[in-house]
Motif scaffolding. Sequence first.
Motif, mmCIF file in Angstrom:
data_model
loop_
_atom_site.group_PDB
_atom_site.id
_atom_site.type_symbol
_atom_site.label_atom_id
_atom_site.label_comp_id
_atom_site.label_asym_id
_atom_site.label_seq_id
_atom_site.Cartn_x
_atom_site.Cartn_y
_atom_site.Cartn_z
ATOM 1 N N ASN A 143 0.737 -1.271 -0.680
ATOM 2 C CA ASN A 143 0.007 -0.089 -0.201
ATOM 3 C C ASN A 143 1.194 1.126 0.194
ATOM 4 O O ASN A 143 1.511 1.648 1.301
ATOM 5 N N SER A 144 0.773 1.358 -0.771
ATOM 6 C CA SER A 144 1.505 3.611 -1.600
ATOM 7 C C SER A 144 1.044 4.772 -1.444
ATOM 8 O O SER A 144 1.331 5.182 -1.608
ATOM 9 N N ALA A 145 -0.219 4.290 -0.651
ATOM 10 C CA ALA A 145 -1.163 5.366 -0.991
ATOM 11 C C ALA A 145 -0.493 6.259 -0.376
ATOM 12 O O ALA A 145 -0.143 6.405 0.893
ATOM 13 N N ALA A 146 -0.811 7.836 -0.324
ATOM 14 C CA ALA A 146 0.082 9.059 0.448
ATOM 15 C C ALA A 146 -0.571 10.344 -0.530
ATOM 16 O O ALA A 146 -0.866 10.375 -1.233
ATOM 17 N N GLU A 147 -0.055 11.222 0.939
ATOM 18 C CA GLU A 147 -0.571 12.591 0.211
ATOM 19 C C GLU A 147 1.002 13.255 -1.312
ATOM 20 O O GLU A 147 1.461 12.618 -0.679
ATOM 21 N N THR A 148 -0.098 13.816 -2.404
ATOM 22 C CA THR A 148 0.681 14.038 -2.915
ATOM 23 C C THR A 148 0.446 15.608 -3.748
ATOM 24 O O THR A 148 -0.566 16.305 -3.678
ATOM 25 N N ALA A 149 1.546 16.037 -3.786
ATOM 26 C CA ALA A 149 1.392 17.204 -4.302
ATOM 27 C C ALA A 149 1.016 18.416 -5.447
ATOM 28 O O ALA A 149 1.357 16.774 -6.645
ATOM 29 N N GLU A 150 0.237 18.523 -5.963
ATOM 30 C CA GLU A 150 -0.632 18.985 -7.239
ATOM 31 C C GLU A 150 0.598 18.804 -8.167
ATOM 32 O O GLU A 150 1.333 19.484 -8.448
ATOM 33 N N GLY A 151 0.388 18.376 -9.379
ATOM 34 C CA GLY A 151 1.131 17.816 -10.552
ATOM 35 C C GLY A 151 2.418 16.769 -10.261
ATOM 36 O O GLY A 151 3.126 16.679 -11.435
ATOM 37 N N GLY A 152 2.516 16.396 -8.831
ATOM 38 C CA GLY A 152 3.460 15.698 -9.261
ATOM 39 C C GLY A 152 3.211 14.371 -9.291
ATOM 40 O O GLY A 152 1.863 13.554 -9.684
ATOM 41 N N ASP A 153 4.045 12.894 -9.213
ATOM 42 C CA ASP A 153 3.810 11.939 -9.572
ATOM 43 C C ASP A 153 2.999 10.769 -8.495
ATOM 44 O O ASP A 153 3.578 11.433 -7.277
ATOM 45 N N LYS A 154 2.143 10.327 -8.824
ATOM 46 C CA LYS A 154 1.062 9.773 -7.451
ATOM 47 C C LYS A 154 1.962 8.149 -7.254
ATOM 48 O O LYS A 154 2.493 7.533 -8.614
ATOM 49 N N PRO A 155 1.967 7.666 -6.495
ATOM 50 C CA PRO A 155 2.624 6.641 -5.574
ATOM 51 C C PRO A 155 1.937 5.132 -6.190
ATOM 52 O O PRO A 155 0.652 5.158 -6.057
ATOM 53 N N GLU A 156 2.914 4.143 -6.397
ATOM 54 C CA GLU A 156 2.151 3.123 -7.090
ATOM 55 C C GLU A 156 1.627 2.279 -6.081
ATOM 56 O O GLU A 156 2.892 1.739 -5.598
ATOM 57 N N SER A 157 0.589 1.144 -5.893
ATOM 58 C CA SER A 157 0.720 0.362 -4.614
ATOM 59 C C SER A 157 0.358 -1.052 -6.201
ATOM 60 O O SER A 157 0.788 -0.900 -7.361
ATOM 61 N N LYS A 158 1.119 -2.027 -4.809
ATOM 62 C CA LYS A 158 1.119 -3.070 -5.793
ATOM 63 C C LYS A 158 0.713 -4.520 -4.988
ATOM 64 O O LYS A 158 0.374 -4.321 -3.899
ATOM 65 N N MET A 159 -0.602 -5.980 -6.202
ATOM 66 C CA MET A 159 -0.641 -6.502 -5.279
ATOM 67 C C MET A 159 -0.531 -8.104 -6.452
ATOM 68 O O MET A 159 0.080 -7.901 -7.551
ATOM 69 N N GLU A 160 -0.032 -8.478 -5.311
ATOM 70 C CA GLU A 160 0.597 -9.925 -6.048
ATOM 71 C C GLU A 160 -0.551 -11.280 -6.042
ATOM 72 O O GLU A 160 -1.492 -11.157 -4.528
ATOM 73 N N PHE A 161 -0.887 -12.104 -6.424
ATOM 74 C CA PHE A 161 -1.846 -13.352 -6.194
ATOM 75 C C PHE A 161 -1.132 -14.487 -7.501
ATOM 76 O O PHE A 161 -0.142 -14.271 -8.486
ATOM 77 N N THR A 162 -1.520 -15.317 -6.973
ATOM 78 C CA THR A 162 -1.307 -16.727 -7.076
ATOM 79 C C THR A 162 -2.435 -17.265 -7.197
ATOM 80 O O THR A 162 -3.307 -17.253 -6.719
ATOM 81 N N GLU A 163 -2.671 -18.144 -8.799
ATOM 82 C CA GLU A 163 -3.531 -18.445 -9.255
ATOM 83 C C GLU A 163 -3.590 -19.993 -8.475
ATOM 84 O O GLU A 163 -2.800 -21.591 -8.877
ATOM 85 N N ALA A 164 -4.479 -20.613 -8.359
ATOM 86 C CA ALA A 164 -5.199 -21.902 -7.437
ATOM 87 C C ALA A 164 -6.107 -22.583 -7.960
ATOM 88 O O ALA A 164 -7.071 -21.762 -8.686
ATOM 89 N N ASP A 165 -6.463 -23.752 -7.546
ATOM 90 C CA ASP A 165 -7.345 -24.319 -8.385
ATOM 91 C C ASP A 165 -7.997 -25.283 -7.170
ATOM 92 O O ASP A 165 -7.217 -25.873 -6.231
ATOM 93 N N SER A 166 -9.373 -25.288 -7.333
ATOM 94 C CA SER A 166 -9.988 -26.546 -6.372
ATOM 95 C C SER A 166 -10.934 -27.211 -7.332
ATOM 96 O O SER A 166 -12.213 -27.085 -7.709
ATOM 97 N N PRO A 167 -10.106 -29.200 -8.080
ATOM 98 C CA PRO A 167 -11.376 -29.490 -8.363
ATOM 99 C C PRO A 167 -12.499 -30.165 -7.765
ATOM 100 O O PRO A 167 -12.987 -30.189 -6.224
ATOM 101 N N VAL A 168 -14.070 -30.197 -8.157
ATOM 102 C CA VAL A 168 -14.718 -30.901 -7.627
ATOM 103 C C VAL A 168 -14.852 -32.501 -7.318
ATOM 104 O O VAL A 168 -13.959 -33.326 -8.251
ATOM 105 N N ARG A 169 -15.434 -32.394 -6.173
ATOM 106 C CA ARG A 169 -14.844 -34.346 -5.898
ATOM 107 C C ARG A 169 -16.028 -34.409 -5.216
ATOM 108 O O ARG A 169 -16.735 -34.231 -5.114
ATOM 109 N N THR A 170 -15.941 -36.084 -4.850
ATOM 110 C CA THR A 170 -17.560 -36.648 -4.648
ATOM 111 C C THR A 170 -17.322 -37.409 -3.822
ATOM 112 O O THR A 170 -16.403 -38.009 -3.697
ATOM 113 N N ILE A 171 -18.098 -37.170 -3.121
ATOM 114 C CA ILE A 171 -18.298 -37.981 -1.797
ATOM 115 C C ILE A 171 -19.623 -38.323 -1.731
ATOM 116 O O ILE A 171 -20.429 -38.468 -1.275
ATOM 117 N N ALA A 172 -18.990 -40.069 -1.459
ATOM 118 C CA ALA A 172 -19.874 -40.616 -1.573
ATOM 119 C C ALA A 172 -20.279 -42.036 -0.796
ATOM 120 O O ALA A 172 -19.062 -42.477 -0.424
#
Length: 389
Positions: free
Chosen positions: A150-179
């Motif tokens: 989270n890089s949110a910060a006060e920014t002067a008019e005309g100044g560069d805005k800070p960049e926040s970053k998010m990282e994700f990992t792909e995951a899978d959950s297969p459907v299983r039969t319970i019987a």
Amino acid sequence: MDPMEKLIEQAANIEKKLGELASLRAADEKQAADLAEQIKALSEEQAKLGKKMLELQQNSQTVAAGKEAHLSLGMQFVKSVAYADLMAGKVTKATLAAASPVTTPTGAVPVDYQGIKGEPELPNAVKDAFPTVRTTSNGISYLKETAFTNSAAETAEGGDKPESKMEFTEADSPVRTIAHFIRITKQLAEDAPALAAYINNRMMYGLNRRIEKQLLVGDGSGQNLSGIFTTGNYTVHGFTDKTMPADSTVLDLIRRCAATMRKVGYTPTVVFLNPMDFDTLRGMKDKNGNYLMGSPLQAGTDIRPWGLRVVESPEVTEGKFMVADPRMGATIYERSAPVIEMFEQDANNVTKNLYTIRCECRMAFAVESANCFVGGDLAIEVTEDDVGG
């Protein structure tokens, strides 16, 4: 004509015929046997009409009272056309799929089926802790957030805005039969109330017990779901005697885990415990011998350590626990609600007068955030002092 009036008219006709037959005198033995058969057939028909009248009257009273009778999955099954056709020999398989998860309404009084004594039933509260959504897919793909800068910060008019970053990992959950399945005798199958009780108390119960185990400790291998106690699906609390205040107890450990979750923005609402561990917590006393959790006469359902609802399950390993925000942390994806199927044509059923009953469901379980589950060993690790410290 009103349905009840029709039944009354039919009953009157039967009574008239019975009276006429009763007044006849048989000329010989054969005629006497035929006469007896006719009377027997009319008597059976009369009994059927009586049952129909009773059912019609009961249904009318139910509607008049504005109450809808609860039909369990078993009773729905034995009242279905498929079951009637199977019993009549028209088909070799009967199927009933629940439109939604089958539950017993709170406060519902179980039906008394004389002659059936089953094993004690444990509550299945774990599944209810998680949100459930329907799916038509055979597998669930989702993204798990692994980092957020989270890089949110006060920014002067005309100044560069800070960049926040998010990282994700792909995951899978297969459907299983319970019987699982069982075989029952034809005699039991023809006894509709007993069959309904058997299906509800044993087949559905067995299925729900396995679902609970998978949601908690399924290891994700083979056809197993990946439960919340599986490595990678939760955050190990890691608290020791060095990081906890002096004289802390396991109750303090639970509180600290909840605080850890609140620190990152989640709201813990539940703590999963083995019944024996919860009993240990309930028995804790202060230095004056007073119970920390109130009077022994207090109901267990009223005890909420630090405001957390206790979900007890024997599937939680003794000595382990988990503080959780289950609504935000994981989701049950239901591909198929519980299905009951009954077969006559299976193995040597025909020659042995048996039926096979199968109960199954299809589901996936996705743990979307390990930060919503904090726990591990229900103990504060004692560390050794540093050498020369």
